[in-house]
Design a protein around this motif. Structure first.
Motif, PDB file in Angstrom:
ATOM      1  N   ARG A 107       0.834  -1.197   0.000  1.00  0.00           N
ATOM      2  CA  ARG A 107       0.000   0.000   0.000  1.00  0.00           C
ATOM      3  C   ARG A 107       0.871   1.252   0.000  1.00  0.00           C
ATOM      4  N   GLN A 108       1.992   1.195   0.722  1.00  0.00           N
ATOM      5  CA  GLN A 108       2.908   2.329   0.695  1.00  0.00           C
ATOM      6  C   GLN A 108       3.369   2.596  -0.739  1.00  0.00           C
ATOM      7  N   LEU A 109       3.763   1.535  -1.444  1.00  0.00           N
ATOM      8  CA  LEU A 109       4.241   1.699  -2.817  1.00  0.00           C
ATOM      9  C   LEU A 109       3.140   2.242  -3.725  1.00  0.00           C
ATOM     10  N   ARG A 110       1.917   1.734  -3.545  1.00  0.00           N
ATOM     11  CA  ARG A 110       0.819   2.228  -4.372  1.00  0.00           C
ATOM     12  C   ARG A 110       0.532   3.703  -4.081  1.00  0.00           C
ATOM     13  N   ARG A 111       0.657   4.096  -2.809  1.00  0.00           N
ATOM     14  CA  ARG A 111       0.467   5.503  -2.453  1.00  0.00           C
ATOM     15  C   ARG A 111       1.570   6.365  -3.064  1.00  0.00           C
TER      16      ARG A 111
END
Length: 223
Positions: A107-111
């Motif tokens: 999720r961090q990477l997608r954000r």
């Protein structure tokens, strides 16, 4: 991603008087006019006179408000990157804070990708203007170098956060992860795929999110 804009914490913004509001409105008109001209006619061929004419003000007003054409461009670029004129640096923006605080590495990477994408929707054309003009204009070469350094700083913070979540691929250092993210989420790649190759923004987003996860995160996270 500009790190030059600063926010004075704990101080309420002063209410604008009429003169300040008019000056701010004039600067906004000049910046908008210059942005349109820079991205359609090019930086080198765009004159202060052309900017003044398009903004509906005198040349003297442009010089009084900004001083130089470079100052207009850097102001326009800061506004496009931030999405507003609040003096808050990139690393203090809510989308960055949310990404860093997210306990899920993917999720961090997608954000990260979503945040970069939002910036490029606004700023990719201007960043391309700076990159192109930097080859012949020493002043803009400095602007491009600073922008690159700022983007790397942001990616290093993201990479360090990913490393703390024990999510980096085996043997991959945080420094190398930041370099990979810098290249993959660069305005050059965005402009190549979206503006030159005709990808939609969503297609770029999905590809970048998948590629970043596969290149940086441990395989078990995206198996």
């Amino acid at each position: 991603m500009s790190e030059t804009r600063r926010h004075r914490a704990g101080r309420a913004p002063a209410k604008e008087d009429g003169r300040t509001a008019r000056a701010r409105s004039t600067r906004a008109r000049i910046t908008a006019a210059a942005t349109d001209l820079f991205t359609t006619a090019g930086y080198t061929t765009t004159s202060i006179a052309a900017i003044a004419d398009k903004a509906g003000v005198s040349e003297q007003t442009v010089y009084y408000a900004f001083g130089t054409k470079r100052a207009i461009l850097t102001t326009a670029l800061d506004l496009a990157i931030a999405g507003d004129d609040e003096p808050i640096p990139t690393l203090e923006r809510p989308w960055v804070r949310d990404a860093l605080a997210d306990p899920d590495p993917l999720r961090q990477l997608r954000r990260q990708v979503a945040g970069a994408g939002d910036i490029y929707l606004r700023a990719a054309p201007l960043l391309d203007v700076v990159r192109s003009a930097a080859t012949t204009d020493p002043d803009l070469a400095e602007v491009w170098t600073v922008n690159l350094r700022q983007r790397l700083t942001v990616q290093r913070v993201f990479a360090d956060a990913l490393a703390r979540k024990a999510a980096l691929r085996d043997g991959l250092t945080a420094e190398a992860a930041a370099d990979i993210a810098l290249a993959l989420l660069s305005p050059e790649t965005y402009n190549l795929l979206v503006n030159d190759r005709g990808w939609t923004h969503q297609r770029w987003h999905d590809w970048a999110a998948d590629a970043l996860a596969r290149l940086l995160a441990t395989p078990d996270l995206h198996a």
